[in-house]
Write a protein that holds these residues in place. Structure first.
Motif, PDB file in Angstrom:
ATOM      1  N   LEU A 261       0.856  -1.186   0.000  1.00 41.54           N
ATOM      2  CA  LEU A 261       0.000   0.000   0.000  1.00 41.54           C
ATOM      3  C   LEU A 261       0.889   1.233   0.000  1.00 41.54           C
ATOM      4  N   LYS A 262       0.429   2.262  -0.719  1.00 39.98           N
ATOM      5  CA  LYS A 262       1.297   3.420  -0.915  1.00 39.98           C
ATOM      6  C   LYS A 262       1.682   4.070   0.408  1.00 39.98           C
ATOM      7  N   SER A 263       0.708   4.282   1.279  1.00 36.86           N
ATOM      8  CA  SER A 263       1.055   4.826   2.594  1.00 36.86           C
ATOM      9  C   SER A 263       1.088   3.688   3.603  1.00 36.86           C
ATOM     10  N   HIS A 264       2.221   3.551   4.288  1.00 33.20           N
ATOM     11  CA  HIS A 264       2.431   2.429   5.207  1.00 33.20           C
ATOM     12  C   HIS A 264       3.628   2.812   6.062  1.00 33.20           C
ATOM     13  N   TYR A 265       3.828   2.076   7.157  1.00 32.54           N
ATOM     14  CA  TYR A 265       5.008   2.302   7.992  1.00 32.54           C
ATOM     15  C   TYR A 265       5.118   3.765   8.407  1.00 32.54           C
ATOM     16  N   ALA A 266       3.977   4.461   8.550  1.00 34.10           N
ATOM     17  CA  ALA A 266       4.028   5.913   8.662  1.00 34.10           C
ATOM     18  C   ALA A 266       4.017   6.398  10.111  1.00 34.10           C
ATOM     19  N   PRO A 267       4.884   7.365  10.436  1.00 30.97           N
ATOM     20  CA  PRO A 267       4.818   8.022  11.735  1.00 30.97           C
ATOM     21  C   PRO A 267       3.616   8.972  11.792  1.00 30.97           C
ATOM     22  N   ARG A 268       3.276   9.479  13.006  1.00 34.82           N
ATOM     23  CA  ARG A 268       2.185  10.468  13.146  1.00 34.82           C
ATOM     24  C   ARG A 268       2.636  11.800  12.562  1.00 34.82           C
ATOM     25  N   ILE A 269       3.901  12.153  12.860  1.00 29.29           N
ATOM     26  CA  ILE A 269       4.450  13.423  12.384  1.00 29.29           C
ATOM     27  C   ILE A 269       4.747  13.281  10.886  1.00 29.29           C
ATOM     28  N   PRO A 270       4.359  14.271  10.066  1.00 29.09           N
ATOM     29  CA  PRO A 270       4.616  14.165   8.630  1.00 29.09           C
ATOM     30  C   PRO A 270       6.103  13.971   8.334  1.00 29.09           C
ATOM     31  N   LEU A 271       6.391  13.094   7.383  1.00 35.11           N
ATOM     32  CA  LEU A 271       7.783  12.806   7.038  1.00 35.11           C
ATOM     33  C   LEU A 271       8.057  13.250   5.600  1.00 35.11           C
ATOM     34  N   LYS A 272       9.153  13.987   5.410  1.00 36.34           N
ATOM     35  CA  LYS A 272       9.540  14.437   4.076  1.00 36.34           C
ATOM     36  C   LYS A 272      10.870  13.789   3.715  1.00 36.34           C
ATOM     37  N   LEU A 273      10.946  13.348   2.472  1.00 40.52           N
ATOM     38  CA  LEU A 273      12.113  12.631   2.007  1.00 40.52           C
ATOM     39  C   LEU A 273      12.841  13.475   0.968  1.00 40.52           C
ATOM     40  N   GLY A 274      14.172  13.547   1.067  1.00 38.61           N
ATOM     41  CA  GLY A 274      14.928  14.321   0.079  1.00 38.61           C
ATOM     42  C   GLY A 274      16.364  14.466   0.529  1.00 38.61           C
ATOM     43  N   THR A 275      16.989  15.581   0.126  1.00 42.07           N
ATOM     44  CA  THR A 275      18.354  15.870   0.571  1.00 42.07           C
ATOM     45  C   THR A 275      18.262  16.668   1.870  1.00 42.07           C
ATOM     46  N   ILE A 276      18.945  16.182   2.916  1.00 40.83           N
ATOM     47  CA  ILE A 276      18.753  16.771   4.246  1.00 40.83           C
ATOM     48  C   ILE A 276      19.035  18.283   4.237  1.00 40.83           C
ATOM     49  N   SER A 277      20.146  18.708   3.628  1.00 40.78           N
ATOM     50  CA  SER A 277      20.485  20.140   3.689  1.00 40.78           C
ATOM     51  C   SER A 277      19.400  20.989   3.012  1.00 40.78           C
ATOM     52  N   GLU A 278      18.851  20.502   1.911  1.00 34.94           N
ATOM     53  CA  GLU A 278      17.773  21.252   1.235  1.00 34.94           C
ATOM     54  C   GLU A 278      16.513  21.289   2.087  1.00 34.94           C
ATOM     55  N   LEU A 279      16.176  20.136   2.676  1.00 35.98           N
ATOM     56  CA  LEU A 279      14.972  20.069   3.506  1.00 35.98           C
ATOM     57  C   LEU A 279      15.116  20.954   4.740  1.00 35.98           C
ATOM     58  N   LEU A 280      16.345  21.045   5.290  1.00 38.08           N
ATOM     59  CA  LEU A 280      16.578  21.912   6.452  1.00 38.08           C
ATOM     60  C   LEU A 280      16.266  23.362   6.099  1.00 38.08           C
ATOM     61  N   ASN A 281      16.691  23.781   4.911  1.00 35.35           N
ATOM     62  CA  ASN A 281      16.406  25.152   4.482  1.00 35.35           C
ATOM     63  C   ASN A 281      14.921  25.368   4.253  1.00 35.35           C
ATOM     64  N   ARG A 282      14.296  24.383   3.600  1.00 35.16           N
ATOM     65  CA  ARG A 282      12.883  24.555   3.252  1.00 35.16           C
ATOM     66  C   ARG A 282      11.998  24.641   4.499  1.00 35.16           C
ATOM     67  N   TYR A 283      12.321  23.846   5.543  1.00 33.19           N
ATOM     68  CA  TYR A 283      11.446  23.783   6.719  1.00 33.19           C
ATOM     69  C   TYR A 283      12.056  24.478   7.941  1.00 33.19           C
ATOM     70  N   SER A 284      12.965  25.426   7.704  1.00 31.67           N
ATOM     71  CA  SER A 284      13.728  26.017   8.809  1.00 31.67           C
ATOM     72  C   SER A 284      12.856  26.777   9.809  1.00 31.67           C
ATOM     73  N   HIS A 285      11.611  27.126   9.429  1.00 39.81           N
ATOM     74  CA  HIS A 285      10.711  27.834  10.348  1.00 39.81           C
ATOM     75  C   HIS A 285       9.966  26.856  11.270  1.00 39.81           C
ATOM     76  N   GLN A 286      10.226  25.550  11.118  1.00 39.58           N
ATOM     77  CA  GLN A 286       9.527  24.549  11.942  1.00 39.58           C
ATOM     78  C   GLN A 286      10.508  23.813  12.850  1.00 39.58           C
ATOM     79  N   LYS A 287       9.954  23.041  13.806  1.00 37.05           N
ATOM     80  CA  LYS A 287      10.800  22.180  14.640  1.00 37.05           C
ATOM     81  C   LYS A 287      11.050  20.886  13.877  1.00 37.05           C
ATOM     82  N   ILE A 288      12.336  20.611  13.621  1.00 35.83           N
ATOM     83  CA  ILE A 288      12.671  19.511  12.716  1.00 35.83           C
ATOM     84  C   ILE A 288      13.334  18.339  13.444  1.00 35.83           C
ATOM     85  N   ALA A 289      12.893  17.127  13.103  1.00 37.99           N
ATOM     86  CA  ALA A 289      13.585  15.903  13.528  1.00 37.99           C
ATOM     87  C   ALA A 289      14.260  15.311  12.287  1.00 37.99           C
TER      88      ALA A 289
END
Ligand code: AMP
Ligand code: MG
Length: 326
Positions: free
Chosen positions: A226-254
């Motif tokens: 199934l397309k969505s599976h193994y999912a945490p409660r908190i939304p998860l974004k997949l990509g290059t960490i340094s780019e994602l850090l910049n994109r979501y820098s206004h949020q609390k990031i794990a």
């Protein structure tokens, strides 16, 4: 409802206790080398029905049937192609599941109404002993609510299924950490329906004609697909960490990274899967790390994929599904 629903589920290492609950049609959490399973007597439809109820799993999703020896496959499957016998010699016990034409002794509920059954010999000494002491096989999906991160310790099972299972057999942390690879024969080809604990490379070493057919529809041949599976409660974004850090820098990031740690003021929690860059170690750490991050007060989890080889393929598959919209 469960036949047996205690207030607090006991965790222990007593195979006799686990066996007697299972003989009475109750559910037991069992350790395997892949992830913890939610087990019931596979030949008892009433017992199996509870698995679907406790997990909230749609009944069209077939279950894997666990046996203690590949010699038992012929009790539950009609035909055993030579290639399957060869693979069983190499990988059983282990994280490889075989989809085969089923015998009528397997209830339709186990197979989602289909005419094939998925069979596996789990590579965990406690569960093998348990299976040997029973005169029936065990149907067992992962011991978590449907769609959530799979459990890799007895405590993970208790956290989510407390009071809903009769007993949890504690075999320590799962040593592989991702679900089994699921295969079936089509003509001369070995078709991989789910990537997992046995890598495509190791399958090809034994039988070169391997085709990977990972299904992504919402009504798949394979439920782990199934397309969505193994999912945490908190939304998860997949990509290059340094780019994602910049994109979501206004949020609390794990951050869930493969090898490196990152420095950024928005990071409130961080897990590294393998400093050595070892895919097997990363697989072993994946689900526990994801759970820890999901228990923080982060707004978002950002993660990166591994190189597409070895167990990296299975890890990437789980991360993509964890990142898919629910
Ligand atoms: P789970 O035990 O929840 O990790 O998922 C069971 C997995 O078994 C699914 O991902 C399917 O790939 C597979 N499976 C079980 N039975 C069948 C079957 N009859 N045909 C195809 N895949 C199956
Ligand atoms: Mg599962």
């Amino acid at each position: 409802m469960c036949i047996f629903a205690p207030v607090k589920t006991e965790i222990g290492q007593d195979i006799q206790t686990a066996a007697s609950f299972l003989r009475n049609g109750a559910l037991v959490g069992i350790p395997t080398e892949t992830v913890y399973g939610l087990a019931a007597n596979a030949l008892n439809p009433d017992a199996v029905l509870q698995i679907f109820q406790v997990k909230g799993r749609p009944t069209f999703n077939p279950l894997i049937v666990h046996v203690h020896d590949a010699a038992q496959f012929s009790l539950y499957a009609e035909e055993l192609p030579d290639v399957i016998k060869l693979l069983a010699q190499h990988f059983c016990p282990g994280p490889l599941t075989f989809v085969l034409p089923k015998k009528s002794v397997i209830p339709d509920l186990v197979t989602g109404g289909g005419n094939t059954v998925a069979l596996r010999v789990p590579g965990h000494p406690l569960t093998l002993q348990l299976l040997k002491s029973l005169d029936f096989p065990l149907a067992a999906p992962s011991a978590n609510p449907f769609g959530y991160i799979s459990p890799v310790t007895a405590l993970h099972v208790q956290e989510q299924l407390d009071g809903k299972v009769a007993y949890i057999l504690d075999g320590g942390p799962s040593m592989i950490g991702v679900e089994s690879t699921v295969v079936m024969m089509r003509g001369e080809s070995l078709v991989v329906l789910r990537v997992g604990g046995v890598s495509i490379e190791s399958l090809r070493e034994v039988y070169p004609n391997v085709v990977v057919e990972i299904n992504q529809s919402s009504n798949p041949k394979s439920p782990g697909q199934l397309k969505s599976h193994y999912a945490p409660r908190i939304p998860l974004k997949l990509g290059t960490i340094s780019e994602l850090l910049n994109r979501y820098s206004h949020q609390k990031i794990a951050v869930l990274s493969f090898r490196e740690t990152f420095n950024h003021s928005a990071i409130i929690a961080q897990e590294v899967l393998s400093r050595e860059g070892d895919d097997a170690e990363a697989a072993r750490n994946l689900f526990a790390a994801l759970r820890r991050l999901d228990q923080t007060n982060a707004d978002i989890i950002i993660a990166e994929k591994l190189p597409e080889k070895g167990l990296g393929m299975a890890i990437n598959d789980r991360l993509e599904r964890a990142a898919a919209d629910h």
